[in-house]
Write an enzyme that holds these catalytic residues in place. Sequence first.
Site, PDB file in Angstrom:
ATOM      1  N   ASP A  77      -9.528  -2.915   2.369  1.00  0.00           N
ATOM      2  CA  ASP A  77      -8.796  -2.383   1.726  1.00  0.00           C
ATOM      3  C   ASP A  77      -8.160  -3.866   1.203  1.00  0.00           C
ATOM      4  OD1 ASP A  77      -8.408  -0.266   0.839  1.00  0.00           O
ATOM      5  OD2 ASP A  77      -6.134  -0.690   2.423  1.00  0.00           O
ATOM      6  N   ASP A  83      -4.811  -2.066  -1.375  1.00  0.00           N
ATOM      7  CA  ASP A  83      -3.104  -2.373  -0.769  1.00  0.00           C
ATOM      8  C   ASP A  83      -2.961  -2.566   0.286  1.00  0.00           C
ATOM      9  OD1 ASP A  83      -2.941  -2.332  -4.137  1.00  0.00           O
ATOM     10  OD2 ASP A  83      -3.863  -0.268  -3.911  1.00  0.00           O
ATOM     11  N   ASP A 128      -5.027  -0.513   6.344  1.00  0.00           N
ATOM     12  CA  ASP A 128      -4.151  -0.284   7.208  1.00  0.00           C
ATOM     13  C   ASP A 128      -3.570   1.193   6.963  1.00  0.00           C
ATOM     14  OD1 ASP A 128      -3.630   0.260   3.700  1.00  0.00           O
ATOM     15  OD2 ASP A 128      -1.842  -0.403   4.057  1.00  0.00           O
TER      16      ASP A 128
END
Length: 342
Positions: free
Chosen positions: A26, A28, A225
């Site tokens: 991922d 961001d 995250d």
Amino acid sequence: MSQTVRTRPEGSERPLSEAYDTALLDLDGVVYAGGAAIAHAVESLGTARSGGMHLAYVTNNALRTPDAVAAHLTELGIPAKASDVVTSAQAVARLISEQVPGGSRVLVIGGEGLRVALRERGLVPVESADDDPAAVVQGYGGPELPWGRFAEACYAIAGGVPWFASNTDLTIPSARGIAPGNGAAVEVVRIVTGAEPQVAGKPLPPMHRETILRTGARRPLVVGDRLDTDIEGAFNGGVDSLLVLTGVTDGARLLAAPAHHRPTYVDADLRGLLAGQPEVETAGEGFRCGAWTATAGRERLELAGEGEALDGLRALCAAAWTAAGEGSCGLDGGKALARLGL
């Protein structure tokens, strides 16, 4: 798909960059936040890549094109090509192309990333409900997306045009904090129309399929995250995952994670790719990791020991997840997390 309920983070004797052939990263909250590289990301990814691990950047953000994302990564010191980037815009464009004739017009509510992905699939982006679209697609358009774009989507959907969404993340990290994501915009259209979109992005299967088709990964590791997109997407795809604590997930959310939100591994940041992972062992009525022991009491999680905070968190996860079974742990872990500084 039936899966074993995870009751503790797993260990690995080998560095994760050697145990898996491809990292599905991922962006961001993992690689960068607000456009700036997260601490240790550049060095860690460079080392993993030089050791032979394939790096693929998988994002639910449909605003930017793969070329733009690759250029940004390269500027940060992480060399990347457009072919290394997989976006929810690409996943939703493929989904649409499988349901409408080639050359169909598609009303775009979002940014350039959606338009490029649609053209790649032989579809024609249009801007108005009056352009006779065969579908509506909605993706993150950035903070300046005009309110009138939602009205165009509503007009077309009310006329019977099928609605697609790149993703439904309610929030997106920014340099100033957590901002509204595409999911918040999707809710606007849903409230007005009463319709439900077909969604392509993480954690749903179309995104996982797009990623595997584009990367050819045989033993992938999802790195993210967010529990409700990255980790759930890995769970749905039946692949392992690494949660890094550089984005939206904190210790309390992790301890409360239901079965489909529990990562295989937990680490502070992307340095976790370069290391093995410690074992969490049963210790009497509790669990031990490193020098920490965690148990589930009647009302709260108990922690004893000292040392590396992440080891304490891993032990706490085992206590919380075992006590909770498939659901969310209701035990108070605040005192234990405070002791760890998490």
